[in-house]
Design an enzyme around this catalytic site. Structure first.
Site, mmCIF file in Angstrom:
data_model
loop_
_atom_site.group_PDB
_atom_site.id
_atom_site.type_symbol
_atom_site.label_atom_id
_atom_site.label_comp_id
_atom_site.label_asym_id
_atom_site.label_seq_id
_atom_site.Cartn_x
_atom_site.Cartn_y
_atom_site.Cartn_z
ATOM 1 N N ASN A 12 -11.479 -6.280 -2.250
ATOM 2 C CA ASN A 12 -12.288 -5.293 -1.529
ATOM 3 C C ASN A 12 -13.431 -4.901 -2.459
ATOM 4 O O ASN A 12 -13.220 -4.187 -3.430
ATOM 5 C CB ASN A 12 -11.405 -4.082 -1.179
ATOM 6 C CG ASN A 12 -12.209 -2.920 -0.618
ATOM 7 O OD1 ASN A 12 -13.369 -3.079 -0.228
ATOM 8 N ND2 ASN A 12 -11.596 -1.738 -0.581
ATOM 9 N N LYS A 14 -15.967 -3.024 -1.881
ATOM 10 C CA LYS A 14 -16.551 -1.691 -1.663
ATOM 11 C C LYS A 14 -18.084 -1.815 -1.616
ATOM 12 O O LYS A 14 -18.580 -2.795 -1.074
ATOM 13 C CB LYS A 14 -16.038 -0.700 -2.727
ATOM 14 C CG LYS A 14 -14.509 -0.774 -2.809
ATOM 15 C CD LYS A 14 -13.857 0.325 -3.578
ATOM 16 C CE LYS A 14 -12.339 0.103 -3.550
ATOM 17 N NZ LYS A 14 -11.589 1.192 -4.142
ATOM 18 N N HIS A 96 -8.839 2.461 5.287
ATOM 19 C CA HIS A 96 -8.802 2.545 3.818
ATOM 20 C C HIS A 96 -8.872 4.020 3.419
ATOM 21 O O HIS A 96 -9.549 4.816 4.074
ATOM 22 C CB HIS A 96 -9.976 1.769 3.221
ATOM 23 C CG HIS A 96 -9.882 1.670 1.734
ATOM 24 N ND1 HIS A 96 -10.288 2.693 0.897
ATOM 25 C CD2 HIS A 96 -9.400 0.703 0.933
ATOM 26 C CE1 HIS A 96 -10.055 2.345 -0.351
ATOM 27 N NE2 HIS A 96 -9.511 1.139 -0.364
ATOM 28 N N GLU A 98 -10.472 5.558 1.230
ATOM 29 C CA GLU A 98 -11.818 6.116 1.019
ATOM 30 C C GLU A 98 -12.463 6.469 2.357
ATOM 31 O O GLU A 98 -13.232 7.421 2.448
ATOM 32 C CB GLU A 98 -12.673 5.130 0.201
ATOM 33 C CG GLU A 98 -12.268 5.185 -1.265
ATOM 34 C CD GLU A 98 -12.487 3.910 -2.056
ATOM 35 O OE1 GLU A 98 -13.240 3.027 -1.597
ATOM 36 O OE2 GLU A 98 -11.883 3.795 -3.137
ATOM 37 N N GLU A 168 -1.293 1.396 0.111
ATOM 38 C CA GLU A 168 -2.179 1.774 -0.988
ATOM 39 C C GLU A 168 -1.992 3.254 -1.310
ATOM 40 O O GLU A 168 -2.661 4.108 -0.713
ATOM 41 C CB GLU A 168 -3.639 1.527 -0.591
ATOM 42 C CG GLU A 168 -3.962 0.067 -0.361
ATOM 43 C CD GLU A 168 -5.415 -0.214 -0.693
ATOM 44 O OE1 GLU A 168 -5.654 -1.124 -1.497
ATOM 45 O OE2 GLU A 168 -6.294 0.487 -0.198
ATOM 46 N N GLY A 174 -8.209 2.984 -7.951
ATOM 47 C CA GLY A 174 -9.312 3.194 -8.877
ATOM 48 C C GLY A 174 -8.976 4.108 -10.048
ATOM 49 O O GLY A 174 -9.857 4.549 -10.772
ATOM 50 N N SER A 214 -5.050 -0.250 -8.287
ATOM 51 C CA SER A 214 -5.124 -0.655 -9.698
ATOM 52 C C SER A 214 -4.369 -1.951 -10.009
ATOM 53 O O SER A 214 -3.714 -2.064 -11.051
ATOM 54 C CB SER A 214 -4.654 0.491 -10.603
ATOM 55 O OG SER A 214 -5.475 1.630 -10.411
#
Ligand code: PGA
Length: 256
Positions: A12, A14, A96, A98, A168, A174, A214
């Site tokens: 991904n 981003k 996701h 985010e 996730e 991250g 991660s």
């Protein structure tokens, strides 16, 4: 991982990489992909979909990171699933964290996107995960169950067989903090149980469940050695061909 399921390594990107950077990444990744028996997916910025598709020559599945739930309309700044397939996208990431936490997407909106993506002929990778606060309050299982049932409402068992699920944990994305293989397995096992409960044994035995948060070359093999972890969804480490290739290679020769 039983033979009924696919090994799947997804990246991904981003909001990173222009077309030129995208094409040279695919070139650099080629030796890692050749000979790999699983599947490699890359979720890239909308503007790089065509460049990555053409550079990948069918060896990598290319997708987007979001879409709208309508086929067209006055939705400034949004993009439709049909527009994504038009430029060669084969899959789309949905829900996701985010999107959920920065842009406020709720389960019902993500649910409509899932249904629309299937209609548009895209393979949805649907993401679930708890926040640190929820984990510390012992709510992980409850959060996953609610996200699952609301996000996948009205999906038929036949449509469910086309899904990919990603676990996730938000606190691992991250941050450099990875779930332990045992914690990942526990959540994956629960998600597989939910697949069975909602869609039957066929979906439960075939739908891939990816771990994300991660993932690096150094921890990927251990995570994928878990019986219900069929692959990984990689953010930061998917931006570098050597690192992403290392994750693909770890899978080719898993640690014993
Ligand atoms: P990360 O991101 O690998 O950088 O933690 C994972 C993701 O957001 O899918």
């Amino acid at each position: 991982m039983p033979a009924s399921r696919r090994r799947l390594i997804a990246g991904n990107w981003k909001m990173y990489k222009n077309r030129e950077e995208a094409a040279s990444f695919v070139e650099a990744l080629r030796p890692f992909v050749d000979g790999f028996s699983g599947e490699v997916y890359l979720a890239v910025p909308f503007t790089a979909i065509e460049a990555v598709s053409s550079a990948a020559e069918g060896r990598i599945r290319v997708g987007a990171q979001n879409m709208n739930d309508a086929t067209e309309g006055a939705f400034t700044g949004e993009i439709a699933g049909e527009m994504l397939t038009d430029v060669g996208a084969q899959f789309v990431l949905l829900g996701h964290s985010e999107r959920r936490h920065i842009f406020g997407e709720q389960n019902d909106f993500i649910n409509r996107k899932v249904l629309r993506s299937l209609e548009a002929g895209l393979e949805p990778i649907v993401c679930f995960g708890e926040t640190l606060e929820q984990r510390e309050a012992g709510e992980t299982a409850q959060v996953l169950e609610q996200q699952f049932s609301e996000t996948l409402a009205s999906v038929t068992p036949e449509q469910a067989s086309k899904l990919v699920i990603a676990y996730e944990p938000v606190w691992a994305i991250g941050t450099g903090m990875t779930a332990t293989p045992g914690d990942a397995q526990k959540a994956h096992q629960q998600l597989r149980g939910l697949l069975e409960q909602h869609f039957g044994p066929q979906a439960a035995s075939t739908v891939p469940i990816l771990y994300g948060g991660s993932v690096k070359p150094s921890n990927a093999a251990e995570l994928m050695a878990q019986p219900d972890v069929d692959g990984v969804l990689v953010g930061g480490a998917s931006l570098n061909a050597e690192q992403f290739g290392g994750i693909i290679n770890c899978d080719r020769a898993p640690a014993t």
